[in-house]
Design a protein around this motif. Sequence first.
Motif, PDB file in Angstrom:
ATOM      1  N   SER A 114       1.124  -6.566   4.927  1.00 18.47           N
ATOM      2  CA  SER A 114      -0.243  -6.037   4.958  1.00 18.47           C
ATOM      3  C   SER A 114      -1.130  -6.657   3.872  1.00 18.47           C
ATOM      4  O   SER A 114      -2.309  -6.910   4.110  1.00 18.47           O
ATOM      5  CB  SER A 114      -0.237  -4.514   4.834  1.00 18.47           C
ATOM      6  OG  SER A 114       0.369  -4.124   3.621  1.00 18.47           O
ATOM      7  N   SER A 115      -0.576  -6.935   2.700  1.00 17.51           N
ATOM      8  CA  SER A 115      -1.388  -7.536   1.636  1.00 17.51           C
ATOM      9  C   SER A 115      -1.833  -8.950   2.021  1.00 17.51           C
ATOM     10  O   SER A 115      -2.972  -9.341   1.769  1.00 17.51           O
ATOM     11  CB  SER A 115      -0.616  -7.568   0.317  1.00 17.51           C
ATOM     12  OG  SER A 115       0.574  -8.331   0.459  1.00 17.51           O
ATOM     13  N   ARG A 116      -0.945  -9.708   2.646  1.00 17.40           N
ATOM     14  CA  ARG A 116      -1.302 -11.054   3.100  1.00 17.40           C
ATOM     15  C   ARG A 116      -2.269 -10.988   4.286  1.00 17.40           C
ATOM     16  O   ARG A 116      -3.146 -11.833   4.410  1.00 17.40           O
ATOM     17  CB  ARG A 116      -0.058 -11.842   3.508  1.00 17.40           C
ATOM     18  CG  ARG A 116       0.868 -12.143   2.397  1.00 17.40           C
ATOM     19  CD  ARG A 116       0.381 -13.284   1.554  1.00 17.40           C
ATOM     20  NE  ARG A 116       1.431 -13.675   0.643  1.00 17.40           N
ATOM     21  CZ  ARG A 116       1.241 -14.017  -0.610  1.00 17.40           C
ATOM     22  NH1 ARG A 116       0.029 -14.056  -1.098  1.00 17.40           N
ATOM     23  NH2 ARG A 116       2.250 -14.334  -1.366  1.00 17.40           N
TER      24      ARG A 116
END
Length: 129
Positions: free
Chosen positions: A57-59
């Motif tokens: 999710s961060s990427r």
Amino acid sequence: MAFIDESNHESMSATLGGRLVRARESQNITRSQLARRLGVNTTTLKAWESDRSEPRSSRLAMLAGILNVAPTWLLVGQGEEPVNHTGDATELLRIKESIVSLREQAMMIADELEVLGGRLESYQSFQDN
């Protein structure tokens, strides 16, 4: 420069990987450029684009920001689609010309403000006497 075949939009946007490719190409970014900006290997990005794996999710949030699309569009294809920037050189020239024009206008306004300020001071000193 990569061009997107308009007739292929539907099939290209059917998966997360296809939407990644479409958004990357619409921004005229190579796979290696995007991988470098994300801090991942090119093979990792290639796996995402071919739907062999998915980004965390961060990427995904970073991808959306870099590619100028909503994370929702990357995930499920809902929302505003990426804009194709094939005319970037012309647009950049227009932006630069607008900046030059605005700077010239700002200088003229600054000069006029200087003159008006001087006139105001002379009127105020006249009234003070």
